[in-house]
Design an enzyme around this catalytic site. Structure first.
Site, PDB file in Angstrom:
ATOM      1  CB  THR A 108      -0.898   0.001   1.255  1.00 41.40           C
ATOM      2  OG1 THR A 108      -1.595  -1.235   1.321  1.00 41.40           O
ATOM      3  CG2 THR A 108      -1.895   1.155   1.206  1.00 41.40           C
ATOM      4  CE  LYS A 183      -4.705  -1.575   2.154  1.00 39.47           C
ATOM      5  NZ  LYS A 183      -4.787  -2.832   2.828  1.00 39.47           N
ATOM      6  CE  LYS A 251       2.512   1.362   4.615  1.00 39.57           C
ATOM      7  NZ  LYS A 251       1.696   0.516   3.766  1.00 39.57           N
TER       8      LYS A 251
HETATM    9  P1  NAP Z   1       5.984  -6.698   7.109  1.00 37.21           P
HETATM   10  O1  NAP Z   1       5.664  -7.988   7.734  1.00 37.21           O
HETATM   11  O2  NAP Z   1       6.589  -5.597   7.925  1.00 37.21           O
HETATM   12  O3  NAP Z   1       6.941  -6.995   5.855  1.00 37.21           O
HETATM   13  C1  NAP Z   1       7.527  -5.977   5.135  1.00 37.21           C
HETATM   14  C2  NAP Z   1       8.450  -6.590   4.118  1.00 37.21           C
HETATM   15  O4  NAP Z   1       9.044  -5.533   3.358  1.00 37.21           O
HETATM   16  C3  NAP Z   1       9.610  -7.367   4.745  1.00 37.21           C
HETATM   17  O5  NAP Z   1       9.886  -8.457   3.907  1.00 37.21           O
HETATM   18  C4  NAP Z   1      10.735  -6.329   4.711  1.00 37.21           C
HETATM   19  O6  NAP Z   1      12.018  -6.920   4.703  1.00 37.21           O
HETATM   20  C5  NAP Z   1      10.448  -5.683   3.381  1.00 37.21           C
HETATM   21  N1  NAP Z   1      11.066  -4.368   3.238  1.00 37.21           N
HETATM   22  C6  NAP Z   1      10.746  -3.217   3.908  1.00 37.21           C
HETATM   23  N2  NAP Z   1      11.518  -2.213   3.490  1.00 37.21           N
HETATM   24  C7  NAP Z   1      12.335  -2.709   2.528  1.00 37.21           C
HETATM   25  C8  NAP Z   1      13.349  -2.161   1.722  1.00 37.21           C
HETATM   26  N3  NAP Z   1      13.690  -0.856   1.794  1.00 37.21           N
HETATM   27  N4  NAP Z   1      13.979  -2.972   0.857  1.00 37.21           N
HETATM   28  C9  NAP Z   1      13.662  -4.275   0.755  1.00 37.21           C
HETATM   29  N5  NAP Z   1      12.699  -4.871   1.496  1.00 37.21           N
HETATM   30  C10 NAP Z   1      12.051  -4.089   2.373  1.00 37.21           C
HETATM   31  O7  NAP Z   1       4.713  -6.027   6.404  1.00 37.21           O
HETATM   32  P2  NAP Z   1       3.391  -6.700   5.829  1.00 37.21           P
HETATM   33  O8  NAP Z   1       2.372  -6.724   6.901  1.00 37.21           O
HETATM   34  O9  NAP Z   1       3.729  -7.940   5.077  1.00 37.21           O
HETATM   35  O10 NAP Z   1       2.944  -5.537   4.827  1.00 37.21           O
HETATM   36  C11 NAP Z   1       3.503  -5.409   3.530  1.00 37.21           C
HETATM   37  C12 NAP Z   1       2.628  -4.427   2.750  1.00 37.21           C
HETATM   38  O11 NAP Z   1       1.308  -4.950   2.683  1.00 37.21           O
HETATM   39  C13 NAP Z   1       2.540  -3.032   3.390  1.00 37.21           C
HETATM   40  O12 NAP Z   1       2.483  -2.037   2.403  1.00 37.21           O
HETATM   41  C14 NAP Z   1       1.228  -3.111   4.168  1.00 37.21           C
HETATM   42  O13 NAP Z   1       0.636  -1.833   4.339  1.00 37.21           O
HETATM   43  C15 NAP Z   1       0.399  -4.000   3.234  1.00 37.21           C
HETATM   44  N6  NAP Z   1      -0.691  -4.759   3.882  1.00 37.21           N
HETATM   45  C16 NAP Z   1      -0.501  -5.442   5.050  1.00 37.21           C
HETATM   46  C17 NAP Z   1      -1.567  -6.128   5.632  1.00 37.21           C
HETATM   47  C18 NAP Z   1      -1.434  -6.913   6.935  1.00 37.21           C
HETATM   48  O14 NAP Z   1      -2.483  -7.287   7.506  1.00 37.21           O
HETATM   49  N7  NAP Z   1      -0.244  -7.187   7.425  1.00 37.21           N
HETATM   50  C19 NAP Z   1      -2.810  -6.136   5.009  1.00 37.21           C
HETATM   51  C20 NAP Z   1      -2.966  -5.462   3.813  1.00 37.21           C
HETATM   52  C21 NAP Z   1      -1.899  -4.779   3.262  1.00 37.21           C
HETATM   53  P3  NAP Z   1      12.808  -7.221   6.079  1.00 37.21           P
HETATM   54  O15 NAP Z   1      12.351  -8.588   6.495  1.00 37.21           O
HETATM   55  O16 NAP Z   1      14.219  -7.145   5.701  1.00 37.21           O
HETATM   56  O17 NAP Z   1      12.419  -6.134   7.064  1.00 37.21           O
END
Ligand code: NAP
Length: 297
Positions: A108, A183, A251
């Protein structure tokens, strides 16, 4: 049928189960995650990389390896600079993807960012779609995500089987950026819903009503919602594990504010303040249900 190759960038709470579901649907998936080792630190979710490996995702150590043979590249990282870094950084996707590769971003990051990324990728001979998701970690694990797609109709049709491997409600919302726009509306709804849940829980406590009883009854009536069914029980048991982290909803609410033109959304502002105060209590990496902590200070 030819087994398509997919490079998956970002194996976090969402990306890891999404990549695993692609494997279940017979895709060859190479996954890359910035942090590549398992750390046993609390709230460190890199075990998700191990889980992906155990379930058939081939873990590679460079983005080049993940994308050079890919027909599709999926991205699920955090914020605008992160998506830009994995695409345009020194070792980023744009340098190694084959011409005509379809790049799908599930993060997102708002409408403006994806429009700029799209322009740059098109001029490099690559295709791009924004495809933010809803349904949380549970939806990602069960392959039941709602996926809101923006981009060319032809790219959408070509990518549909990939979306279907990860989601149940897949909607082409229009041109590039429209997935992000829908979204952001979803995030306004989700944030204000969380405030409603917290306030109903606090009232139940004051009125000596068992919170689980309140959740059970209200879930079946006009106030029922996904959040009440799935997140209110976590509020009731003080289970604040993510899920969807408070740092990510902050965010998203920043992206909402950046999208507004001479307009205020008062309830969204209030929800932002509540999440912010929990982040200041050290709750940035807790799930959004930890908003209740703002009421219990
Ligand atoms: P998360 O568990 O914090 O995972 C984030 C991922 O992004 C990790 O693999 C992290 O790598 C990687 N990352 C972050 N910054 C980076 C960079 N500069 N370069 C390379 N890799 C990077 O987050 P998530 O919950 O999966 O969410 C991911 C996205 O989906 C976000 O935009 C969030 O808003 C969206 N989303 C999440 C949910 C939910 O329920 N969790 C639902 C809908 C949408 P590292 O392991 O190295 O930190």
């Amino acid at each position: 049928m030819d087994k398509k190759n997919i490079g998956f960038i970002g194996l976090g709470v969402m990306g890891s189960p999404m990549a695993q579901n692609l494997v279940k649907h017979q895709y060859n998936v190479k996954g890359w995650n910035r942090t590549q080792i398992d750390r046993a630190a609390p709230l460190c979710d890199r075990t998700l990389v191990t889980q992906a490996l155990e379930n058939g995702v081939k873990i590679v150590s460079t983005i080049e390896d993940a994308v050079k043979d890919a027909d599709f590249v999926c991205i699920c990282v955090s914020d605008v600079p992160d998506v830009n870094e994995v695409i345009f950084g020194e070792d980023g996707i744009v340098h190694f993807a084959k011409p005509e590769t379809i790049i799908i971003d599930f993060s997102t990051i708002g409408t403006q960012a994806v429009k700029e990324i799209n322009d740059k990728l098109r001029s490099n001979g690559l295709h791009f779609m924004d495809a933010p998701v809803s349904g949380g970690d549970i939806g990602a694990q069960n392959g039941t995500l709602t996926i809101m797609v923006g981009g060319d109709d032809r790219d959408f049709q070509t990518s549909l089987p990939i979306f279907q491997a990860m989601g149940k409600n897949i909607v082409h919302c229009g041109s590039i950026g429209n997935g992000q726009a829908v979204k952001l509306c979803n995030q306004v709804l989700a944030s204000i819903h969380m405030m409603a849940i917290c306030e109903a829980m606090e009232l139940a406590k004051t009125l000596n009503i068992d919170p689980d009883l309140m959740i059970k009854v209200c879930s079946t009536g006009a106030a029922g919602s996904w959040a009440l069914t799935n997140l209110a029980p976590k509020v009731a048991s003080s289970d604040f594990a993510p899920g969807f982290m408070i740092k990510h909803i902050l965010k998203d609410l920043r992206l909402v504010t950046e999208s507004l033109e001479n307009q205020t959304l008062p309830a969204t502002d209030l929800a932002t303040q509540m999440f912010q105060s929990v982040a200041e209590l050290g709750g940035a990496t807790q799930g959004t249900q930890a908003m209740i902590r703002a009421y219990q200070k």
